[in-house]
Design a protein around this motif. Structure first.
Motif, PDB file in Angstrom:
ATOM      1  N   PHE A 119       0.815  -1.180   0.021  1.00 16.81           N
ATOM      2  CA  PHE A 119      -0.071   0.155  -0.128  1.00 16.81           C
ATOM      3  C   PHE A 119       0.866   1.397  -0.105  1.00 16.81           C
ATOM      4  O   PHE A 119       0.547   2.216  -0.743  1.00 16.81           O
ATOM      5  CB  PHE A 119      -0.899   0.046   1.024  1.00 16.81           C
ATOM      6  CG  PHE A 119      -1.729   1.288   1.430  1.00 16.81           C
ATOM      7  CD1 PHE A 119      -2.734   1.519   0.562  1.00 16.81           C
ATOM      8  CD2 PHE A 119      -1.273   2.185   2.152  1.00 16.81           C
ATOM      9  CE1 PHE A 119      -3.684   2.644   0.991  1.00 16.81           C
ATOM     10  CE2 PHE A 119      -1.967   3.267   2.465  1.00 16.81           C
ATOM     11  CZ  PHE A 119      -3.162   3.674   1.900  1.00 16.81           C
ATOM     12  N   PHE A 120       1.781   1.204   0.857  1.00 13.81           N
ATOM     13  CA  PHE A 120       2.523   2.467   1.071  1.00 13.81           C
ATOM     14  C   PHE A 120       3.688   2.611  -0.248  1.00 13.81           C
ATOM     15  O   PHE A 120       3.951   4.046  -0.528  1.00 13.81           O
ATOM     16  CB  PHE A 120       3.401   2.467   2.401  1.00 13.81           C
ATOM     17  CG  PHE A 120       2.619   2.890   3.605  1.00 13.81           C
ATOM     18  CD1 PHE A 120       1.924   4.122   3.440  1.00 13.81           C
ATOM     19  CD2 PHE A 120       2.421   1.890   4.677  1.00 13.81           C
ATOM     20  CE1 PHE A 120       1.244   4.429   4.638  1.00 13.81           C
ATOM     21  CE2 PHE A 120       1.725   2.220   5.656  1.00 13.81           C
ATOM     22  CZ  PHE A 120       0.998   3.370   5.827  1.00 13.81           C
ATOM     23  N   LEU A 124       3.385   6.186  -2.172  1.00 13.66           N
ATOM     24  CA  LEU A 124       4.398   6.806  -2.457  1.00 13.66           C
ATOM     25  C   LEU A 124       4.708   7.201  -4.002  1.00 13.66           C
ATOM     26  O   LEU A 124       4.958   8.200  -4.306  1.00 13.66           O
ATOM     27  CB  LEU A 124       5.915   6.186  -2.046  1.00 13.66           C
ATOM     28  CG  LEU A 124       6.125   6.381  -0.530  1.00 13.66           C
ATOM     29  CD1 LEU A 124       7.232   5.562  -0.001  1.00 13.66           C
ATOM     30  CD2 LEU A 124       6.463   8.046  -0.435  1.00 13.66           C
ATOM     31  N   GLU A 125       4.776   6.270  -4.723  1.00 14.11           N
ATOM     32  CA  GLU A 125       4.447   6.308  -6.288  1.00 14.11           C
ATOM     33  C   GLU A 125       3.433   7.285  -6.624  1.00 14.11           C
ATOM     34  O   GLU A 125       3.901   8.248  -7.708  1.00 14.11           O
ATOM     35  CB  GLU A 125       4.292   5.102  -6.952  1.00 14.11           C
ATOM     36  CG  GLU A 125       5.328   4.042  -6.713  1.00 14.11           C
ATOM     37  CD  GLU A 125       5.242   2.801  -7.550  1.00 14.11           C
ATOM     38  OE1 GLU A 125       3.873   2.697  -8.185  1.00 14.11           O
ATOM     39  OE2 GLU A 125       5.807   1.824  -7.487  1.00 14.11           O
ATOM     40  N   SER A 129       4.218  11.461  -8.227  1.00 16.95           N
ATOM     41  CA  SER A 129       3.874  11.514  -9.616  1.00 16.95           C
ATOM     42  C   SER A 129       3.715  12.880 -10.124  1.00 16.95           C
ATOM     43  O   SER A 129       3.166  13.753  -9.469  1.00 16.95           O
ATOM     44  CB  SER A 129       2.868  10.448  -9.985  1.00 16.95           C
ATOM     45  OG  SER A 129       2.452  10.693 -11.339  1.00 16.95           O
ATOM     46  N   THR A 130       4.331  13.076 -11.146  1.00 22.84           N
ATOM     47  CA  THR A 130       3.922  14.370 -11.885  1.00 22.84           C
ATOM     48  C   THR A 130       2.895  14.584 -12.578  1.00 22.84           C
ATOM     49  O   THR A 130       2.401  15.503 -13.330  1.00 22.84           O
ATOM     50  CB  THR A 130       5.193  14.859 -12.825  1.00 22.84           C
ATOM     51  OG1 THR A 130       5.409  13.774 -13.703  1.00 22.84           O
ATOM     52  CG2 THR A 130       6.697  14.816 -11.970  1.00 22.84           C
ATOM     53  N   ARG A 187       8.388   7.620   5.210  1.00 25.57           N
ATOM     54  CA  ARG A 187       8.875   8.613   4.004  1.00 25.57           C
ATOM     55  C   ARG A 187       7.455   9.060   3.358  1.00 25.57           C
ATOM     56  O   ARG A 187       7.300  10.143   2.850  1.00 25.57           O
ATOM     57  CB  ARG A 187       9.441   7.553   2.959  1.00 25.57           C
ATOM     58  CG  ARG A 187      10.803   7.390   3.371  1.00 25.57           C
ATOM     59  CD  ARG A 187      11.330   6.132   2.168  1.00 25.57           C
ATOM     60  NE  ARG A 187      11.091   6.520   0.815  1.00 25.57           N
ATOM     61  CZ  ARG A 187      11.106   5.852  -0.138  1.00 25.57           C
ATOM     62  NH1 ARG A 187      11.378   4.519  -0.068  1.00 25.57           N
ATOM     63  NH2 ARG A 187      11.097   6.194  -1.375  1.00 25.57           N
ATOM     64  N   PHE A 188       6.523   8.221   3.517  1.00 25.31           N
ATOM     65  CA  PHE A 188       4.990   8.683   3.062  1.00 25.31           C
ATOM     66  C   PHE A 188       4.586   9.988   3.861  1.00 25.31           C
ATOM     67  O   PHE A 188       4.033  10.837   3.222  1.00 25.31           O
ATOM     68  CB  PHE A 188       4.106   7.565   3.040  1.00 25.31           C
ATOM     69  CG  PHE A 188       2.592   7.974   2.733  1.00 25.31           C
ATOM     70  CD1 PHE A 188       2.317   8.328   1.369  1.00 25.31           C
ATOM     71  CD2 PHE A 188       1.460   8.050   3.736  1.00 25.31           C
ATOM     72  CE1 PHE A 188       1.078   8.691   0.960  1.00 25.31           C
ATOM     73  CE2 PHE A 188       0.369   8.316   3.356  1.00 25.31           C
ATOM     74  CZ  PHE A 188      -0.073   8.766   2.082  1.00 25.31           C
ATOM     75  N   VAL A 189       4.846   9.912   5.140  1.00 26.89           N
ATOM     76  CA  VAL A 189       4.210  10.883   5.930  1.00 26.89           C
ATOM     77  C   VAL A 189       4.806  12.216   5.787  1.00 26.89           C
ATOM     78  O   VAL A 189       4.545  13.375   5.661  1.00 26.89           O
ATOM     79  CB  VAL A 189       4.225  10.744   7.338  1.00 26.89           C
ATOM     80  CG1 VAL A 189       3.762  11.720   8.351  1.00 26.89           C
ATOM     81  CG2 VAL A 189       3.129   9.336   7.743  1.00 26.89           C
ATOM     82  N   VAL A 190       6.183  11.916   5.753  1.00 24.59           N
ATOM     83  CA  VAL A 190       7.266  13.334   5.310  1.00 24.59           C
ATOM     84  C   VAL A 190       6.837  13.952   4.089  1.00 24.59           C
ATOM     85  O   VAL A 190       6.494  15.254   4.060  1.00 24.59           O
ATOM     86  CB  VAL A 190       8.745  12.809   5.431  1.00 24.59           C
ATOM     87  CG1 VAL A 190       9.545  14.014   4.958  1.00 24.59           C
ATOM     88  CG2 VAL A 190       9.162  12.447   6.895  1.00 24.59           C
ATOM     89  N   VAL A 191       6.478  13.156   3.011  1.00 25.01           N
ATOM     90  CA  VAL A 191       6.238  13.804   1.626  1.00 25.01           C
ATOM     91  C   VAL A 191       4.755  14.259   1.669  1.00 25.01           C
ATOM     92  O   VAL A 191       4.522  15.546   1.300  1.00 25.01           O
ATOM     93  CB  VAL A 191       6.289  12.733   0.502  1.00 25.01           C
ATOM     94  CG1 VAL A 191       5.568  13.132  -0.546  1.00 25.01           C
ATOM     95  CG2 VAL A 191       7.595  12.279   0.572  1.00 25.01           C
ATOM     96  N   LEU A 192       3.899  13.678   2.431  1.00 25.36           N
ATOM     97  CA  LEU A 192       2.640  14.011   2.384  1.00 25.36           C
ATOM     98  C   LEU A 192       2.436  15.447   3.160  1.00 25.36           C
ATOM     99  O   LEU A 192       1.690  16.216   2.929  1.00 25.36           O
ATOM    100  CB  LEU A 192       1.517  13.069   3.230  1.00 25.36           C
ATOM    101  CG  LEU A 192       0.230  13.210   3.119  1.00 25.36           C
ATOM    102  CD1 LEU A 192      -0.252  12.983   1.611  1.00 25.36           C
ATOM    103  CD2 LEU A 192      -0.593  12.109   3.878  1.00 25.36           C
TER     104      LEU A 192
END
Length: 332
Positions: A119-120, A124-125, A129-130, A187-192
């Motif tokens: 899921f993560f 993350l992808e 994504s652009t 990593r997901f939380v930091v990006v989010l």
């Protein structure tokens, strides 16, 4: 008169005795209490049965959703993915069954670890994504309903990540898998929660996206997310003083370093948000954030020995200390 009494027959029997008024009242009271107890017992039994049926049905639905979700995941590479489809068919069922089968019981099984890792990785992808059609964060600047759903799901995912962080312990069975999962989650939380990590956001939508990010940051620092308690539990599992002796080159390749760096970043992020948004809605919570930062993080035994040297230097940096001082001073 005496002749009339001779013909009177008592239907109570020869052994029956006269009952006094007080005894009669006590007997009636006891019978009433017995009936009330029977009603309460019956009501309690019905309540227990209702709760059990709901629990059983919910768990069965969660199992079914997990089976369907895994089938979708097996075909994920062949599907035409959009942010809306991702929210409805991946995020929504995942949050339901993972809550029912894992987080609600404070237990992570190997099958759940595998599901969460997949899921993560997908999330993350998506968030990096652009392509705005595929980027999950594009929902934060969409319609009112899309923003509402995105905000709710994002908060649930952050809470899930904090739960995973609190369970990250390499000494437990399957510890390496937990560490790898926690690395993905952090990593997901930091990006989010960082607007700079969002891809495909145009200048026209920057203000809306910035508002959405700040809302998530304030949630992260609130009691609902459990950030600081989870950080404390995680740091308490780090070896002391071994962590501070690892060279920076080896640390950077380690998931542990990534997790630890992410936790410190998330712990300081509400202070950064407060500095640049002193009139924002989260200002009232800065006392709570400050208190929890001090109580849960700074009081960890052997904190400076558990954290890598690079992170200790970052926490002692002049900009961080001045930021902390400015925020706490203005919040008084």
């Amino acid at each position: 008169m005496d002749e009339r009494r001779k013909h009177q027959v008592s239907l109570r029997g020869a052994s029956a005795k006269e009952i006094t008024r007080d005894a009669l009242l006590e007997k009636v009271s006891q019978e009433r209490e017995l009936r009330q107890y029977a009603r309460r017992a019956s009501s309690a039994a019905l309540f227990i049965q209702r709760v059990w049926r709901r629990y059983r049905v919910t768990k069965m639905v969660a199992w079914e959703l997990r089976e369907e979700w895994e089938k979708v995941m097996n075909q994920y590479a062949e599907l035409a993915i959009t942010a809306t489809w991702l929210s409805s068919n991946i995020v929504r069922p995942f949050l339901f069954f993972i809550t029912c089968l894992s987080t609600r019981h404070r237990n992570i099984q190997p099958r759940e670890i595998y599901s969460m890792k997949n899921f993560f990785q997908i999330m993350l992808e998506s968030v990096t994504s652009t392509d705005s059609m595929k980027n999950y964060c594009s929902l934060a600047i969409g319609t009112v309903e899309e923003r509402r759903v995105w905000s709710y799901q994002s908060r649930r995912m952050i809470s899930l990540c904090m739960f995973i962080l609190s369970e990250c312990d390499k000494s437990r069975a399957g510890g390496q898998d937990i560490v790898a999962l926690t690395s993905l989650a952090m990593r997901f939380v930091v990006v989010l929660t960082d607007l700079k990590g969002w891809k495909g956001v145009t200048e026209h939508d920057c203000q809306s996206a910035d508002t959405a990010v700040k809302d998530l940051v304030w949630f992260t620092g609130s009691s609902e997310s459990g950030l600081y308690l989870s950080i404390r539990r995680y740091i308490s599992t780090l070896d002391a003083p071994c962590s501070s002796r690892i060279s920076s080159s080896s640390v950077q390749r380690d998931d542990r370093f990534l997790i630890t760096a992410s936790t410190i970043t998330l712990a300081l992020r509400p202070f950064h948000a407060a500095k640049f948004d002193l009139d924002g809605p989260g200002l009232l919570d800065i006392h709570y954030v400050t208190k929890n930062y001090c109580v849960f993080l700074l009081t960890v035994p052997c904190l400076t020995q558990r954290l890598p040297t690079l992170l200790i230097s970052a926490m002692r940096h002049k900009s961080i200390l001045s930021l902390f001082s400015d925020i706490t001073g203005k919040a008084r």
